[in-house]
Scaffold this active site. Structure first.
Site, PDB file in Angstrom:
ATOM      1  N   CYS A   1      -3.920  -4.457  24.033  1.00  0.00           N
ATOM      2  CA  CYS A   1      -5.093  -4.919  24.786  1.00  0.00           C
ATOM      3  C   CYS A   1      -5.401  -6.401  24.556  1.00  0.00           C
ATOM      4  O   CYS A   1      -5.721  -7.124  25.506  1.00  0.00           O
ATOM      5  CB  CYS A   1      -6.308  -4.050  24.490  1.00  0.00           C
ATOM      6  SG  CYS A   1      -6.773  -3.910  22.761  1.00  0.00           S
TER       7      CYS A   1
ATOM      8  N   ASP B   1     -11.447  -5.187  31.745  1.00  0.00           N
ATOM      9  CA  ASP B   1     -10.996  -4.296  30.683  1.00  0.00           C
ATOM     10  C   ASP B   1      -9.525  -3.949  30.882  1.00  0.00           C
ATOM     11  O   ASP B   1      -9.145  -3.447  31.942  1.00  0.00           O
ATOM     12  CB  ASP B   1     -11.841  -3.022  30.714  1.00  0.00           C
ATOM     13  CG  ASP B   1     -11.686  -2.170  29.477  1.00  0.00           C
ATOM     14  OD1 ASP B   1     -10.639  -2.288  28.805  1.00  0.00           O
ATOM     15  OD2 ASP B   1     -12.603  -1.396  29.167  1.00  0.00           O
TER      16      ASP B   1
ATOM     17  N   HIS C   1      -7.867  -1.636  29.348  1.00  0.00           N
ATOM     18  CA  HIS C   1      -7.580  -0.299  28.837  1.00  0.00           C
ATOM     19  C   HIS C   1      -7.386   0.741  29.931  1.00  0.00           C
ATOM     20  O   HIS C   1      -8.087   1.755  29.997  1.00  0.00           O
ATOM     21  CB  HIS C   1      -8.689   0.149  27.885  1.00  0.00           C
ATOM     22  CG  HIS C   1      -8.825  -0.694  26.665  1.00  0.00           C
ATOM     23  ND1 HIS C   1      -9.651  -1.803  26.612  1.00  0.00           N
ATOM     24  CD2 HIS C   1      -8.231  -0.610  25.458  1.00  0.00           C
ATOM     25  CE1 HIS C   1      -9.571  -2.355  25.419  1.00  0.00           C
ATOM     26  NE2 HIS C   1      -8.713  -1.655  24.696  1.00  0.00           N
TER      27      HIS C   1
END
Length: 393
Positions: free
Chosen positions: A73, A278, A280
């Site tokens: 990430c 994000d 993820h």
């Protein structure tokens, strides 16, 4: 699989729209009103390059991971903040991506530089393997300092962009060092992002095998990355106003950081909430088509962006800025100096003209594209991402 991956991949997370607020929305140096410019806000967010976990890409190092789910990430956030610098340089801050709209070669050249294959300048493969020199095993989680150092090294091979990348250490930005780095005379020759091979496709700005006239420049476009620690376990609230002002600057590239072991790319704020992309969510790896173009919809976040309270931000971050010209840099310096006078706000870093006497690190800023391989790039900084000087009131 971590909780964030479960949220996106299996629970079909419903994204919350922007709140109805009179507070201005700041996105990378641009300000918007939720009431009258919501579409413009979403278009600006969608236009940022969004790099997420991917799966089924060629094995890193030939025998390593074929997915970065669960560990990549911060690497993806590093890609996003650096891609924003390339967008500002080659397309301009006002450039917008729209679904189905034909994009320029420069756009695909930028995208190709981040594709998940070993030959792309800023691929997950390159970042992970260069990170070994920073003391990180392939598949190990990075902090913001490590990814900044790795991107600095990888940029020396990107002769199309020919960026000057400075990572400011010890919470100090030395103007003299940056001017020396950016104003050094250099020859910038065109180069392809990939070795000569099957075709004459456009990669990173130049047709494969093309000869490009050397050019002399008076200022290398600057990417300034500043790793910081803004508290011990939580962000010191005295830094919050200063952090907000960073998103207001036209030179802003945003911030990489997040929560412990869960990195995000912060691109702005509204009220007391940070706006972020994000990484993820796991998507299949993408390959360029025969004409050099890439199916690019998965590289743009086409839903309202995520938000989180500023108070929840992990104190370990890296702030990024892009100065395309010397005038941009001088303007940035003036803004930082004014920011230091802001009542109730604590400066996140120090801006000085000359290198302080207590600095003992050698000048590593003059790495040039003449470096022929990664082994010639020495490791000058401790890459332990928790070893930041603690700032306090």
């Amino acid at each position: 699989m971590d909780a964030a991956t479960l949220t996106y991949d299996t629970l079909r997370f419903e994204y919350e729209d922007f709140p109805e607020t009179k507070e201005p929305v700041w996105i990378l140096g641009r300000t918007y009103s939720v009431f009258t410019e919501k579409e413009e806000i979403l278009l600006d967010v969608t236009s940022r390059l969004w790099f997420t976990y991917r799966k089924n890409f060629p094995a890193i190092g030939g025998t390593g991971p074929t997915s970065d789910t669960g560990w990549g990430c911060m690497l993806r956030c590093g890609q996003m903040i650096f891609a924003q610098a390339l967008v500002c340089q080659h397309l301009g801050r006002d450039w917008r991506w729209e679904k189905g709209k034909r994009q320029t070669d420069n756009y695909f050249n930028i995208l190709n530089a981040f594709i998940d294959k070993k030959d792309s300048y800023y691929s997950i493969h390159q970042i992970a393997q260069m990170g070994v020199g920073e003391g990180k095993s392939i598949g190990q989680w990075y902090g913001p300092n490590t990814v900044a150092q790795v991107l600095k090294k990888l940029a020396t091979f990107d002769t199309w962009s020919s960026l000057a990348v400075h990572v400011a250490m010890d919470n100090t930005v030395v103007m003299e060092e940056i001017r020396r780095l950016c104003k050094s005379n250099f020859l910038c020759a065109g180069a392809a992002a990939f070795p000569a091979a099957e075709s004459d496709l456009l990669y990173n700005g130049f047709p494969d095998g093309a000869e490009v006239t050397d050019r002399l420049s008076q200022w290398k476009p600057l990417v300034l990355l500043i790793p910081l620690r803004l508290g011990l376990t939580d962000i010191n609230e005295a830094y919050i106003e200063t952090l907000k002002h960073c998103f207001m600057m036209p030179q802003s590239l945003g911030v990489i950081g997040g929560k412990p072991n869960s990195a995000h790319y912060f691109i702005g704020y509204v009220g007391e909430e940070l706006i972020y992309l994000d990484p993820h969510t796991t998507q299949p790896a993408m390959e360029p088509s025969d004409n050099g173009c890439i199916p690019d919809e998965s590289f743009h976040c086409q839903h309202p962006p995520c938000r989180m309270s500023i108070a929840e931000l992990d104190p370990s971050i890296a702030v990024g800025f892009f100065c395309n010209t010397e005038e941009d840099f001088n303007n940035w310096c003036q803004q930082i100096k004014k920011l230091s006078l802001l009542r109730g706000a604590l400066p996140m870093f120090e801006l000085v003209e000359h290198q302080p006497s207590h600095f003992s690190s050698p000048d590593v800023l003059n790495l040039t594209p003449d470096s022929s391989d990664a082994d010639r790039l020495e490791r000058f900084f401790d890459s332990e991402d928790e070893d930041f000087e603690i700032l306090s009131l």
